[in-house]
Design a protein around this motif. Sequence first.
Motif, PDB file in Angstrom:
ATOM      1  N   LEU A 400       0.832  -1.208   0.000  1.00  0.00           N
ATOM      2  CA  LEU A 400       0.000   0.000   0.000  1.00  0.00           C
ATOM      3  C   LEU A 400       0.865   1.256   0.000  1.00  0.00           C
ATOM      4  CD1 LEU A 400      -2.749   1.446   0.266  1.00  0.00           C
ATOM      5  CD2 LEU A 400      -2.527   1.210   2.756  1.00  0.00           C
ATOM      6  N   ALA A 401       1.942   1.237   0.798  1.00  0.00           N
ATOM      7  CA  ALA A 401       2.843   2.400   0.857  1.00  0.00           C
ATOM      8  C   ALA A 401       3.428   2.701  -0.517  1.00  0.00           C
ATOM      9  CB  ALA A 401       3.962   2.145   1.868  1.00  0.00           C
ATOM     10  N   GLY A 402       3.848   1.664  -1.231  1.00  0.00           N
ATOM     11  CA  GLY A 402       4.395   1.855  -2.571  1.00  0.00           C
ATOM     12  C   GLY A 402       3.360   2.375  -3.546  1.00  0.00           C
ATOM     13  N   LEU A 403       2.132   1.861  -3.451  1.00  0.00           N
ATOM     14  CA  LEU A 403       1.063   2.287  -4.358  1.00  0.00           C
ATOM     15  C   LEU A 403       0.666   3.744  -4.121  1.00  0.00           C
ATOM     16  CD1 LEU A 403      -1.200  -0.911  -4.405  1.00  0.00           C
ATOM     17  CD2 LEU A 403       0.407  -0.131  -6.172  1.00  0.00           C
ATOM     18  N   LEU A 404       0.711   4.177  -2.858  1.00  0.00           N
ATOM     19  CA  LEU A 404       0.398   5.576  -2.555  1.00  0.00           C
ATOM     20  C   LEU A 404       1.413   6.510  -3.208  1.00  0.00           C
ATOM     21  CD1 LEU A 404      -0.652   5.276   1.199  1.00  0.00           C
ATOM     22  CD2 LEU A 404      -2.105   6.054  -0.676  1.00  0.00           C
ATOM     23  N   THR A 405       2.692   6.159  -3.110  1.00  0.00           N
ATOM     24  CA  THR A 405       3.716   6.975  -3.757  1.00  0.00           C
ATOM     25  C   THR A 405       3.570   6.926  -5.276  1.00  0.00           C
ATOM     26  OG1 THR A 405       5.257   6.655  -1.915  1.00  0.00           O
ATOM     27  CG2 THR A 405       6.203   7.350  -4.016  1.00  0.00           C
ATOM     28  N   LEU A 406       3.170   5.765  -5.793  1.00  0.00           N
ATOM     29  CA  LEU A 406       2.935   5.647  -7.233  1.00  0.00           C
ATOM     30  C   LEU A 406       1.828   6.597  -7.673  1.00  0.00           C
ATOM     31  CD1 LEU A 406       3.676   4.174  -9.849  1.00  0.00           C
ATOM     32  CD2 LEU A 406       1.945   2.445  -9.273  1.00  0.00           C
TER      33      LEU A 406
END
Length: 436
Positions: A400-406
Motif C-alpha cells: 500500500l505504501a508503494g502504491l500511494l507513492t505511485l
Amino acid sequence: MIRKSFYMLWGTQTVSNIADIVYLLSLITLVFTATGSLVTTILIPLFRMLSKIVSGLIAPLVLSKYRLTSILIGSQFGQFVLFASLIFYLNSTVTPAYVIIFLIVFGMSFLDGWTDPARNALIPRLAYDEGLMKANGFMSISDQIIKCAGWALSGLIVAIIGAIPTMWIAAVCYLLAMIFTAFIRDPYASPRKEPAVVAITDEDTLATEVVSESPAQQSASRWEQLSEGWKVLGRNRRIRMLAIIDNIDTLGGAAWIGAFVLAFVVQVLHQDARWWGFMNASFFVGSIAGGIFVVARVKKLQKNAFPVMLISLLAYVIITLFFAYNVVPWIALILIGLSGLPVQIAGVIRRTLIQQNLTPTETPNVMSAWSVLSNLTFAIAMLLLSWFADTFGMSNMYLLAGLLTLAAIVMGFVSRAIFREDYEGYVQDKKLAASK
C-alpha cells in the motif's frame, strides 16, 4: 551561490538536531524506566506532534512581526530555559508529576514549531541558483548523519552516565545552537516598521498622532497573516502540485517509522531487534549517499529537477514492492539501504523546488502552513497504516505504501507541464515580484 551565514545556519541545525535526539532519548528512557508503561511513554512524541501543529497554525503572526534570526534565537533560548527547568525539577523530586513533564515537552515543541519554518525560509535567502540545491543537500547529509549516529551514541551515553546527566548535554547543545544563530546575517531582514505618523496643523501648533487600526481592522489583519500561507498553497500552481505530491508520498512514507520496520522484522523476516538496528543503519547510509549524490551532481539535477524527482520516486516504489514480499533478511537489508538513496534525492529536490517557487516574503508563511499540513498527514498516515497492517498484514502494508507513492508520481507526471517554464525566466519573475 552560498553566503557565509548559511554555514552558521547549518551549524545551528546540526547542533539542534543533536539536542533534540539526546533530549528525546534520555527523557523517554527516564519515563519508561520509571513507569514501565508504553502508553505513558508514547505521550511524549504525541505531545510533541500536537504542539507543533498548534504552533504552526499561529506561526505566521510571529514570523510577520519579528526577524527570522530573532525567532530562532528566542526559540532556542526558550527551549534551553524550559529544559533546564525540567532537569532541575527532576533532580528535586523522587516521584515527578508527569503532567508537568508533558507540559514542558509541549512548551518546548511549541517553540520548536516556529524554528522549522524560520530555518526553511532562511535557506533560500542564504543560498541561491545552484547553491540552493547544494545547500539543501548539505542539510540533508548532516541530518541523516546525526540521525544515524545520534540515537546509537545517545543510548550509549544514557547507559553509561544516566538519563539526567545526559539531559544536560542536550541543554548545552541548545545554548550552542543559539550562539551559532547569533552569527547569521539575513540579507532580507529589515528594521521593524514604526507606526505611521501624520502631521496635524492647528493654527500655529504642529502636533503628531499615531494612526492606529480599529479592533476589527486588527482582527482582519491577523486573519490575513494566518491565512496567507494557505492562500499561496492554493493559488500557486507549482506549490500546490508539490504539496499534493508531498502529502500523498507522506501517507506511504510513514511506513518506514521504527515501529513498523520492527514489526516487519519480527513478523515477516522472523528476526530479533538486532536486525531492526541493522535495517535503520542501512536506510540512513542510503540516505547519506543520496545527499552526497545531490551535492555532487547539482548542475545536472538543477536542469531537470522535477523529472528527476519523479524518477527517484519511481525507483523507490519499485524497491518498496520488492521489499514488501521479500522474506530473506540480508536481501531486505540491501533493499532498505537502496531505498534511502532515491528517497533522499527526491526529498532534497522537492524542498529546493518549493523554495525556488516562492518569494522571500511568501516563504515563512507557506513553510508554516506546509509544516502543519505535513504533521497532520503524518498523524493520519500512522493511524491508517496501523489499522491496515493489523487487518491485512505487514507485507500488504508496504505494498500500500508503494502504491500511494505511485499515485503521487502519476499526479506529478500528468501535471509536469507546470514545471516546463524556462528556469532563468522564472527566477527573474520571482525577483521582480520580491522587489515590489
